[in-house]
Design an enzyme around this catalytic site. Structure first.
Site, PDB file in Angstrom:
ATOM      1  N   CYS A 238       2.709   2.559   4.054  1.00 15.26           N
ATOM      2  CA  CYS A 238       1.778   3.645   3.783  1.00 15.26           C
ATOM      3  C   CYS A 238       1.968   4.831   4.704  1.00 15.26           C
ATOM      4  O   CYS A 238       1.499   5.919   4.438  1.00 15.26           O
ATOM      5  CB  CYS A 238       0.355   3.157   3.933  1.00 15.26           C
TER       6      CYS A 238
ATOM      7  N   GLY B 190      -5.947  -4.179  -3.032  1.00 15.98           N
ATOM      8  CA  GLY B 190      -6.469  -4.419  -1.693  1.00 15.98           C
ATOM      9  C   GLY B 190      -7.279  -3.239  -1.178  1.00 15.98           C
ATOM     10  O   GLY B 190      -8.308  -3.410  -0.524  1.00 15.98           O
TER      11      GLY B 190
HETATM   12  C1  LIG Z   1      -0.985  -3.736   1.279  1.00 15.99           C
HETATM   13  C2  LIG Z   1      -2.197  -3.927   2.100  1.00 15.99           C
HETATM   14  C3  LIG Z   1      -3.433  -3.394   1.685  1.00 15.99           C
HETATM   15  C4  LIG Z   1      -3.587  -2.544   0.444  1.00 15.99           C
HETATM   16  O1  LIG Z   1      -3.457  -3.268  -0.750  1.00 15.99           O
HETATM   17  P1  LIG Z   1      -3.108  -2.460  -2.098  1.00 15.99           P
HETATM   18  O2  LIG Z   1      -3.226  -3.524  -3.163  1.00 15.99           O
HETATM   19  O3  LIG Z   1      -1.718  -1.950  -1.936  1.00 15.99           O
HETATM   20  O4  LIG Z   1      -4.113  -1.402  -2.255  1.00 15.99           O
HETATM   21  C5  LIG Z   1      -4.542  -3.632   2.473  1.00 15.99           C
HETATM   22  N1  LIG Z   1      -4.444  -4.339   3.612  1.00 15.99           N
HETATM   23  C6  LIG Z   1      -3.288  -4.871   4.039  1.00 15.99           C
HETATM   24  C7  LIG Z   1      -3.257  -5.651   5.304  1.00 15.99           C
HETATM   25  C8  LIG Z   1      -2.118  -4.677   3.309  1.00 15.99           C
HETATM   26  O5  LIG Z   1      -0.963  -5.179   3.758  1.00 15.99           O
END
Ligand SMILES: *Cc1c(COP(=O)(O)O)cnc(C)c1O
Length: 392
Positions: A331, A76
């Site tokens: 995070c 993400g």
């Molecule tokens: C977890 C998350 C991300 C990041 O995704 P990753 O695959 O962990 O890098 C981004 N946006 C939202 C809303 C998330 O919950």
């Protein structure tokens, strides 16, 4: 094996989810003897290419996209960075120096927006109501014809509040800007259909939907200007160089098919469990505050503050009872600055510092909810005494 009364309870599905059996099964051959590089022209390569193309096609179908509109990423975070930075860089060359976003975005978007600013872009933020939803009226003034990209998440990862994507997207389009939405928490929870034209670009992540960590995807509508973040080979039409993670892409596609197929039934189940958890906690701790309670929310997140406690004491007390939850997003755990989302919602600082996020998913059962609600009052008492002694 039946669950025992002492089994730990995982209430942190918004942080990550376990890989489903069917997903692991679909991936396994590509971690073993079907190891080819999809760019190779021999039989190993052709086999890997077919698997990757199939995964792209199947993932595209789950959101009503065309196959070439799907770009696999490392998750993400990369998808969000690619959307915000890649589009801003491409559009600012066309005389659009501004970038619009919101203060409740995930750090992946906020960090990319910050980078836009460092590269000379002008950043404008939409405002947010006390109930956690972005104020559409605030978009009218800021979405002007100098905006390159407008990025607003679909479902907030701390509160579960569903954002007004259709309305803000329409205003962005009217201004000629590209509209991106981080749908990492929305996928499988709300209906996502690219043919309805509610977004130009959309981010997904595998590990929030029972696929592995380290895989995600960006939907990029045909014709959207976007610069690549990385430079190298010509994989994925040059949008994203590097040898593709075939096994993880296959896993993501399988997980996406399953979550979309089961959406109606599973969301109903999660909503019933979340509402019961919320009701039972409020009954036992009447002064607790549920964030976003008056907004439309995705069914899997409960964000609740308990006056007279602090997040750390609550989470520790929960953990001692075998319950894994989080304070806001994963995070920023360990940071003491508090949630930027609750701050944007103008939640009182003492309440913002006393929040727990419980997020439900495939591991959540009636029994989990019953056990958590049973221990909650005692644990609040304990957290209150811990907070009291820390203050004295
Ligand atoms: C977890 C998350 C991300 C990041 O995704 P990753 O695959 O962990 O890098 C981004 N946006 C939202 C809303 C998330 O919950």
């Amino acid at each position: 094996m039946p669950a025992s009364a002492h089994d730990p309870i995982y209430l942190d599905h918004a942080a990550t989810t376990p890989i489903r059996e069917e997903v692991l099964e679909a991936m396994t051959p590509f971690l073993g003897r079907r190891f080819g590089n999809p760019s190779s022209t021999h039989r190993w390569g052709r086999e890997a290419r077919a698997a990757l193309d199939g995964a792209r096609e199947r993932l595209a179908r789950t959101i009503g996209a065309k196959t070439d509109e799907i770009c696999f990423t490392s998750g993400g975070t990369e998808a969000d960075n690619m959307a915000v930075l890649g589009i801003w860089r491409a559009m600012q060359k066309k005389g659009r120096p501004a970038c619009v976003s919101t203060p409740i975005e995930h750090k992946a978007v906020l960090g990319a927006v910050h980078q836009v600013e460092a590269e000379g872009g002008e950043v404008r933020m939409l405002s947010v109501s006390g109930d956690g939803s972005v104020d559409v009226a605030s978009a009218r003034g800021v979405l002007r014809d100098d905006v390159a990209v407008c990025s607003m998440m679909w479902v907030n990862n701390e509160t579960g509040v569903i954002q007004p994507v259709a309305e803000v997207s329409r205003l962005a389009k009217e201004a000629g800007a590209i509209f991106h939405t981080d749908a990492v928490q929305a996928f499988g929870k709300v209906e996502i259909d690219a043919s309805r034209q509610q977004f130009d670009v959309l981010s997904l992540s595998g590990h929030k939907i029972c696929a592995p960590k380290g895989i995600g995807a960006l939907f990029i509508r045909r014709g959207t200007p976007i610069d690549p973040l990385m430079h190298g080979g010509s994989q994925d039409r040059g949008r994203r160089p590097g040898t593709e993670n075939v096994a993880a892409a296959v896993g993501l596609a399988r997980a996406a098919e399953l979550i979309v197929a089961e959406r109606g039934h599973e969301n109903e189940r999660l909503r019933r469990l979340r509402d019961e958890l919320e009701r039972a906690i409020l009954e036992r701790v009447p002064d607790a505050v549920v964030h976003g309670r008056n907004s439309a929310r995705a069914p899997h997140i409960l964000s609740i503050s308990v006056p007279g406690t602090d997040s750390e004491s609550l989470l520790m007390a929960l953990d001692l009872k075998g319950v894994a939850a989080s304070g806001g997003s994963a995070c920023q755990s360990g940071s003491v600055s508090g949630s930027h989302v609750l701050k944007a919602m103008r939640v009182r600082p003492d309440l913002a510092g006393a929040v727990v996020r419980m997020s439900l998913g495939c591991l959540t059962t009636d029994d989990c909810v019953r056990r958590v609600t049973e221990v909650f009052p005692a644990l609040v008492a304990k957290a209150r005494s811990m907070a009291g002694s820390a203050a004295s």
